[in-house]
Design a protein around this motif. Structure first.
Motif: not given
Length: 287
Positions: A30, A34, A86, A90
């Motif tokens: 993730y 990213a 953040i 994201k």
């Protein structure tokens, strides 16, 4: 940069497949995949080519640096550290997977970085691989990234002078970027003088990276940055604009670019061109 970033992203995707335990690998992927500018791995590949190496031999080093950089971001965002929501536009890792998993995802990326560098580097002498591993280890340890982070945390709300601020940023930000450049030059077959010139170049642009970050924090919005803007001001952190003023901070950034360029003047102009452009990219980036 776009071409090199694609290669790095493909290598990172292959390095961390989704396997059991799925939760930890999902959390690692993730943050690792990213996005981001991939400045450090691209610098690593460019440094390798500058000294005459094929950039393929530096891909494991480039990936290792990005794994450690991602670890530092995951941990830096935790509530016990900078407490941010953040990252790269994201939700931060702990917001998606929880604090426990985020800590472990960072730990796993840190250990994988050294394993990946040691196992996946081919067609490079064992001596040079060991030197690259040592370079990376020193950049992230108690005299590198961790040193900068702990001094940064302990300095919040206190009066910090320019010398102390430089110590924080050299260790917290510049050391890992230096490891990327120097590691690329080492595995690429660079000689002693070449490696040391690359080190001085990297120290300049590593500090430049943080000076520009400080400037952007007070001149851009959260949407433009992809992370929370004004965070340094809100937490009363020492920054270059705060200590020097915005105009002098921008002037200092220009001086660092000039010093970096001076180190590159020793090398073949064509081979050095990407590193010239990367220094300017870091200086004039907008996020």
């Amino acid at each position: 940069m776009a071409m090199k970033a694609i290669r790095v992203n493909e290598a990172l995707n292959d390095a961390v497949p989704l396997r059991k335990p799925e939760m930890i690998h999902e959390a690692m992927r993730y943050s690792l995949l990213a996005g981001g500018k991939r400045v450090r791995p691209i610098l690593c590949l460019a440094a390798c080519e500058l000294v005459g190496g094929e950039d393929t031999v530096a891909v494991p080093m480039a990936c290792a640096v990005e794994m450690i950089h991602t670890m530092s971001l995951i941990h830096d965002d935790l509530p016990c550290m900078d407490n941010d929501d953040i990252r790269r536009g994201k939700p931060t890792n702990h917001k998606v997977f929880g604090e426990e998993t985020a800590v472990l995802a960072g730990d796993a990326l840190l250990s994988l970085a050294f394993e990946h560098l040691a196992v996946k580097t081919v067609n490079v002498s064992s001596n040079r691989v060991v030197r690259a591993i040592a370079e990376l280890g020193s950049a992230v340890g108690s005299e590198g990234l961790v040193a900068g982070q702990i001094v940064d945390i302990s300095s919040e709300g206190k009066r910090v002078n320019l010398s102390e601020l430089e110590y924080i940023h050299v260790h917290k930000t510049a050391k890992l970027l230096e490891a990327a450049v120097v590691g690329g030059a080492i595995v690429g077959g660079g000689g002693g003088n070449e490696v040391e010139r690359m080190r001085r170049y990297a120290r300049c642009i590593g500090l430049l990276f943080q000076v520009v970050d400080d400037i952007l924090d007070v001149t851009k919005s959260s949407e433009e940055l992809g992370k929370t803007a004004g965070k340094d001001l809100a937490t009363d952190k020492a920054t270059y604009p705060k200590l020097m003023g915005l105009d002098k901070a921008k002037k200092f950034a220009g001086e660092l670019v000039d010093k970096a360029m001076e180190e590159l003047s020793y090398f073949d102009v064509a081979r050095a061109a990407p590193l010239y452009h990367l220094a300017n990219y870091i200086a004039y980036r907008q996020n």
